[in-house]
Write a protein that holds these residues in place. Structure first.
Motif, PDB file in Angstrom:
ATOM      1  N   ILE A  24      -7.714 -22.129  52.884  1.00 14.33           N
ATOM      2  CA  ILE A  24      -7.824 -20.812  52.248  1.00 14.33           C
ATOM      3  C   ILE A  24      -6.414 -20.255  52.073  1.00 14.33           C
ATOM      4  CG2 ILE A  24      -8.840 -18.514  52.388  1.00 14.33           C
ATOM      5  CD1 ILE A  24     -10.854 -19.671  54.400  1.00 14.33           C
ATOM      6  N   THR A  25      -6.067 -19.919  50.829  1.00 17.09           N
ATOM      7  CA  THR A  25      -4.716 -19.444  50.526  1.00 17.09           C
ATOM      8  C   THR A  25      -4.784 -18.100  49.810  1.00 17.09           C
ATOM      9  OG1 THR A  25      -3.996 -21.735  50.242  1.00 17.09           O
ATOM     10  CG2 THR A  25      -2.514 -20.008  49.445  1.00 17.09           C
ATOM     11  N   GLY A  26      -4.072 -17.115  50.327  1.00 16.49           N
ATOM     12  CA  GLY A  26      -3.998 -15.800  49.701  1.00 16.49           C
ATOM     13  C   GLY A  26      -2.818 -15.703  48.755  1.00 16.49           C
ATOM     14  N   HIS A  27      -2.999 -14.980  47.654  1.00 24.19           N
ATOM     15  CA  HIS A  27      -1.944 -14.780  46.654  1.00 24.19           C
ATOM     16  C   HIS A  27      -1.896 -13.312  46.251  1.00 24.19           C
ATOM     17  CE1 HIS A  27      -1.316 -19.130  45.752  1.00 24.19           C
ATOM     18  NE2 HIS A  27      -2.596 -19.216  46.101  1.00 24.19           N
ATOM     19  N   THR A  28      -0.706 -12.837  45.890  1.00 20.18           N
ATOM     20  CA  THR A  28      -0.530 -11.450  45.461  1.00 20.18           C
ATOM     21  C   THR A  28       0.155 -11.399  44.103  1.00 20.18           C
ATOM     22  OG1 THR A  28       1.714 -11.031  46.302  1.00 20.18           O
ATOM     23  CG2 THR A  28      -0.076 -10.931  47.907  1.00 20.18           C
ATOM     24  N   ASP A  29       0.221 -10.196  43.545  1.00 21.73           N
ATOM     25  CA  ASP A  29       1.099  -9.975  42.405  1.00 21.73           C
ATOM     26  C   ASP A  29       2.488  -9.608  42.956  1.00 21.73           C
ATOM     27  OD1 ASP A  29       1.038  -7.292  43.163  1.00 21.73           O
ATOM     28  OD2 ASP A  29      -0.360  -6.706  41.582  1.00 21.73           O
ATOM     29  N   ASN A  30       3.373  -9.087  42.115  1.00 18.34           N
ATOM     30  CA  ASN A  30       4.735  -8.797  42.575  1.00 18.34           C
ATOM     31  C   ASN A  30       4.957  -7.333  42.902  1.00 18.34           C
ATOM     32  OD1 ASN A  30       4.748  -7.711  40.014  1.00 18.34           O
ATOM     33  ND2 ASN A  30       6.742  -8.578  39.431  1.00 18.34           N
ATOM     34  N   VAL A  31       3.876  -6.542  43.021  1.00 17.39           N
ATOM     35  CA  VAL A  31       4.026  -5.143  43.408  1.00 17.39           C
ATOM     36  C   VAL A  31       4.360  -5.078  44.894  1.00 17.39           C
ATOM     37  CG1 VAL A  31       2.851  -2.914  43.612  1.00 17.39           C
ATOM     38  CG2 VAL A  31       2.433  -4.368  41.618  1.00 17.39           C
ATOM     39  N   GLY A  32       5.395  -4.350  45.242  1.00 16.53           N
ATOM     40  CA  GLY A  32       5.802  -4.255  46.633  1.00 16.53           C
ATOM     41  C   GLY A  32       6.885  -5.266  46.985  1.00 16.53           C
ATOM     42  N   LYS A  33       7.288  -5.276  48.246  1.00 16.84           N
ATOM     43  CA  LYS A  33       8.356  -6.151  48.709  1.00 16.84           C
ATOM     44  C   LYS A  33       7.809  -7.561  48.965  1.00 16.84           C
ATOM     45  CE  LYS A  33      10.945  -2.366  50.800  1.00 16.84           C
ATOM     46  NZ  LYS A  33      11.527  -1.802  52.047  1.00 16.84           N
ATOM     47  N   PRO A  34       8.563  -8.579  48.554  1.00 14.79           N
ATOM     48  CA  PRO A  34       8.080  -9.966  48.710  1.00 14.79           C
ATOM     49  C   PRO A  34       7.694 -10.323  50.145  1.00 14.79           C
ATOM     50  CG  PRO A  34       9.969  -9.916  47.245  1.00 14.79           C
ATOM     51  CD  PRO A  34       9.841  -8.524  47.808  1.00 14.79           C
ATOM     52  N   ASP A  39      -3.374 -20.089  54.771  1.00 15.33           N
ATOM     53  CA  ASP A  39      -1.979 -19.877  54.408  1.00 15.33           C
ATOM     54  C   ASP A  39      -1.924 -18.723  53.407  1.00 15.33           C
ATOM     55  OD1 ASP A  39       0.736 -20.163  54.327  1.00 15.33           O
ATOM     56  OD2 ASP A  39       0.736 -21.976  53.108  1.00 15.33           O
ATOM     57  N   GLY A  40      -0.736 -18.200  53.189  1.00 14.75           N
ATOM     58  CA  GLY A  40      -0.512 -17.165  52.186  1.00 14.75           C
ATOM     59  C   GLY A  40       0.797 -17.424  51.484  1.00 14.75           C
ATOM     60  N   LEU A  41       0.820 -17.249  50.170  1.00 11.10           N
ATOM     61  CA  LEU A  41       2.029 -17.518  49.381  1.00 11.10           C
ATOM     62  C   LEU A  41       2.583 -16.279  48.708  1.00 11.10           C
ATOM     63  CD1 LEU A  41       0.955 -20.929  47.783  1.00 11.10           C
ATOM     64  CD2 LEU A  41       2.435 -20.546  49.770  1.00 11.10           C
ATOM     65  N   GLY A  42       2.030 -15.102  49.045  1.00  8.91           N
ATOM     66  CA  GLY A  42       2.554 -13.869  48.457  1.00  8.91           C
ATOM     67  C   GLY A  42       2.532 -13.923  46.942  1.00  8.91           C
ATOM     68  N   ASP A  43       3.674 -13.578  46.334  1.00  9.99           N
ATOM     69  CA  ASP A  43       3.759 -13.546  44.865  1.00  9.99           C
ATOM     70  C   ASP A  43       4.522 -14.746  44.305  1.00  9.99           C
ATOM     71  OD1 ASP A  43       6.384 -13.013  45.533  1.00  9.99           O
ATOM     72  OD2 ASP A  43       6.380 -10.954  44.825  1.00  9.99           O
ATOM     73  N   THR A  44       4.618 -15.823  45.100  1.00  9.39           N
ATOM     74  CA  THR A  44       5.476 -16.946  44.695  1.00  9.39           C
ATOM     75  C   THR A  44       4.797 -17.939  43.749  1.00  9.39           C
ATOM     76  OG1 THR A  44       4.820 -18.269  46.630  1.00  9.39           O
ATOM     77  CG2 THR A  44       6.720 -16.802  46.886  1.00  9.39           C
ATOM     78  N   LYS A  45       3.471 -17.845  43.591  1.00  8.32           N
ATOM     79  CA  LYS A  45       2.748 -18.794  42.733  1.00  8.32           C
ATOM     80  C   LYS A  45       1.859 -18.044  41.732  1.00  8.32           C
ATOM     81  CE  LYS A  45       4.233 -22.595  44.747  1.00  8.32           C
ATOM     82  NZ  LYS A  45       5.053 -23.618  44.017  1.00  8.32           N
ATOM     83  N   PRO A  46       2.469 -17.296  40.815  1.00 10.44           N
ATOM     84  CA  PRO A  46       1.650 -16.534  39.855  1.00 10.44           C
ATOM     85  C   PRO A  46       0.938 -17.444  38.856  1.00 10.44           C
ATOM     86  CG  PRO A  46       3.978 -16.422  39.254  1.00 10.44           C
ATOM     87  CD  PRO A  46       3.918 -17.114  40.594  1.00 10.44           C
ATOM     88  N   LEU A  47      -0.251 -17.031  38.445  1.00  7.52           N
ATOM     89  CA  LEU A  47      -0.973 -17.724  37.383  1.00  7.52           C
ATOM     90  C   LEU A  47      -0.639 -17.144  36.018  1.00  7.52           C
ATOM     91  CD1 LEU A  47      -4.559 -18.158  38.896  1.00  7.52           C
ATOM     92  CD2 LEU A  47      -2.723 -19.856  38.752  1.00  7.52           C
ATOM     93  N   SER A  48      -0.113 -15.920  36.015  1.00  7.10           N
ATOM     94  CA  SER A  48       0.200 -15.232  34.772  1.00  7.10           C
ATOM     95  C   SER A  48       1.409 -14.340  35.005  1.00  7.10           C
ATOM     96  CB  SER A  48      -1.017 -14.409  34.316  1.00  7.10           C
ATOM     97  OG  SER A  48      -0.780 -13.786  33.067  1.00  7.10           O
ATOM     98  N   GLY A  49       1.966 -13.791  33.927  1.00  6.31           N
ATOM     99  CA  GLY A  49       3.095 -12.885  34.072  1.00  6.31           C
ATOM    100  C   GLY A  49       2.674 -11.582  34.727  1.00  6.31           C
ATOM    101  N   ASN A  50       3.607 -10.957  35.423  1.00 10.09           N
ATOM    102  CA  ASN A  50       3.313  -9.707  36.122  1.00 10.09           C
ATOM    103  C   ASN A  50       3.665  -8.465  35.319  1.00 10.09           C
ATOM    104  OD1 ASN A  50       2.272 -10.281  38.929  1.00 10.09           O
ATOM    105  ND2 ASN A  50       4.111 -11.574  38.957  1.00 10.09           N
ATOM    106  N   ALA A  51       4.057  -8.635  34.064  1.00  5.22           N
ATOM    107  CA  ALA A  51       4.498  -7.488  33.273  1.00  5.22           C
ATOM    108  C   ALA A  51       3.346  -6.566  32.890  1.00  5.22           C
ATOM    109  CB  ALA A  51       5.221  -7.969  32.008  1.00  5.22           C
ATOM    110  N   LYS A  52       2.133  -7.120  32.730  1.00  2.18           N
ATOM    111  CA  LYS A  52       0.987  -6.322  32.315  1.00  2.18           C
ATOM    112  C   LYS A  52      -0.089  -6.312  33.396  1.00  2.18           C
ATOM    113  CE  LYS A  52       1.578  -7.208  27.360  1.00  2.18           C
ATOM    114  NZ  LYS A  52       0.924  -7.712  26.121  1.00  2.18           N
ATOM    115  N   PRO A  53      -0.929  -5.268  33.404  1.00  2.00           N
ATOM    116  CA  PRO A  53      -1.991  -5.197  34.416  1.00  2.00           C
ATOM    117  C   PRO A  53      -2.908  -6.408  34.409  1.00  2.00           C
ATOM    118  CG  PRO A  53      -1.770  -3.077  33.304  1.00  2.00           C
ATOM    119  CD  PRO A  53      -0.891  -4.046  32.569  1.00  2.00           C
ATOM    120  N   GLU A  54      -3.211  -6.952  33.226  1.00  2.00           N
ATOM    121  CA  GLU A  54      -4.082  -8.116  33.146  1.00  2.00           C
ATOM    122  C   GLU A  54      -3.467  -9.309  33.867  1.00  2.00           C
ATOM    123  OE1 GLU A  54      -5.263  -5.333  30.002  1.00  2.00           O
ATOM    124  OE2 GLU A  54      -3.326  -6.162  30.591  1.00  2.00           O
ATOM    125  N   GLY A  55      -2.151  -9.483  33.721  1.00  2.00           N
ATOM    126  CA  GLY A  55      -1.475 -10.576  34.404  1.00  2.00           C
ATOM    127  C   GLY A  55      -1.462 -10.392  35.909  1.00  2.00           C
TER     128      GLY A  55
END
Length: 402
Positions: free
Chosen positions: A330-340, A372-388
């Motif tokens: 099980i791996t958690g992922h985030t967007d880039n909002v906040g501190k890495p 495990d958790g990878l934070g914002d290091t493995k995005p599936l999409s760009g973080n510029a827009k809310p959809e991403g």
């Protein structure tokens, strides 16, 4: 005469009967309406604050699909005050799992207060973006209005829609209607209907189901899940309609929102809209080796798994019960909002929390999981827009040997 016209006449008649029956009753919004009337001429955001701040809304009952505040960090299903409780105790009738390919996310933070929202198209009435307690809302300022999302011309075969709603009351309601290319109604929901019921109509099919346990005037989380010709509708972890085949009524191409509040100062509003394609059943994706899900929710900045995560976790547990040799990472992922660093730590804790719930509440042996958790290091999409960013907030399950 179009189905929409016939349905409107029926609803108007039923609404008149409801108003006549309730004229002697004190509405929960009576004091609120008086206060708003005394404050006429105030700014858009001030009026919205009054409406929400004095209502019986309970944000702790509702999952938020939008973005977290700066520094909070986000993993899959970030919520703002989502309801807690034991995950496994949620009724199996609540089986909503959000789609995994985000088409539109709108918390209205990209729009100026008082302006018409950019991701929507107007059909009738007057709409504006309002603010209350740090949240943005889409509000209809006219007595009646229709508005639609700007999405592809044809709805996907599999899709989900969810949003928060407030401002409904006796004499004020929200309808969500799937229309075909000729603007005929394929199916339609209405809340409230005949008191505090949630109604669904599709051709000759009609149901009116009581919404249990909460006042009409509360803040509600509304969800729809389309699976081919089938449609299910939900409110606040309760499934209220389940129609296996709508094909006799037509092929829906758009979703229409109607806000109706004639002569009322407190207007119907929605927030935190999420429209997505998918998703495939969890067992199919797990059989292929990997499940990416957006159906696991946490309170903002917390690693506590929320109760409305039950549907997807129940599916994972069922699959593992049928496959006793399977082990999952099980791996958690985030967007880039906040501190890495904060995002990384939070994603790790949330993955561990998911494994704990599956073990302690759903009976899956703890040694069948790695986390495990990878934070914002493995995005599936760009973080510029809310959809991403919404695509990047996720939990992944993958098979491993060992």
């Amino acid at each position: 005469m179009h189905r929409t016209t016939k349905f409107g006449i029926l609803m108007a008649a039923e609404l008149a009967l409801c108003l006549a029956a309730c004229v002697a009753m004190a509405s929960p919004f009576d004091k609120l309406k008086k206060k708003v009337e005394e404050k006429t001429g105030t700014k858009v955001e001030q009026k919205a604050d009054e409406a929400l701040g004095n209502s019986t809304a309970k944000p702790a009952e509702t999952a938020k699909s939008g973005e977290a505040s700066e520094g909070a960090g986000e993993a899959a299903g970030e919520t703002k005050g989502a309801s807690g409780g034991k995950v496994s105790s949620v009724s199996t009738k609540f089986d909503f799992v959000p789609g995994d390919s985000v088409i539109l996310v709108d918390d209205f933070t990209q729009d100026e207060l008082g302006e018409f929202p950019a991701k929507w198209k107007l059909k009738s009435g007057t709409f504006e973006v309002a603010e209350s307690n740090g949240e943005r809302w889409l509000r209809c300022t006219s007595d009646d209005g229709h508005i639609r999302m700007k999405v592809p011309s044809a709805l996907p075969e599999f899709w989900t829609l969810e949003f928060d709603a407030i401002g409904v009351d006796v004499g004020a309601y929200l309808t969500v209607t799937a229309v075909d290319e000729k603007e005929n109604s394929v199916w339609e929901t209405m809340y409230p209907h005949s008191g505090k019921n949630f109604s669904f109509r599709c051709g000759d099919i009609f149901s009116s189901t009581p919404v249990e346990g909460v006042p009409v005037t509360d803040r509600h989380h509304v969800m729809f899940m389309a699976r081919g010709n089938g449609i299910k509708s939900y409110m606040d972890r309760e499934r209220l309609a389940n129609v296996p085949d709508i094909s006799a009524s037509g092929v829906p191409t758009e979703i229409d929102f109607r806000f109706w509040a004639p002569g009322m100062k407190v207007k119907v509003m929605i927030a935190n809209v999420r429209f997505a394609e998918g998703c495939r059943p969890a067992k199919e994706m797990l059989a292929e080796g990997k499940l990416v899900t957006y159906g696991i929710h946490f309170e903002s900045g917390s690693d506590v798994v929320q109760a409305d995560s039950a549907p997807i976790l129940r599916q994972v547990a069922s699959y593992m019960e049928s496959k006793p040799d399977v082990k999952l990472k099980i791996t958690g992922h985030t967007d880039n909002v906040g501190k890495p660093a904060a995002n990384l730590d939070l994603s790790k804790r949330r993955a561990a929390a998911v494994a704990n719930v599956l073990s302690t509440q759903f009976g899956v042996a703890a040694d069948r999981f790695q986390t495990d958790g990878l934070g914002d290091t493995k995005p599936l999409s760009g973080n510029a827009k809310p959809e991403g960013r919404a695509m990047n907030r996720r939990v992944e399950f993958s098979k491993f040997e060992g």
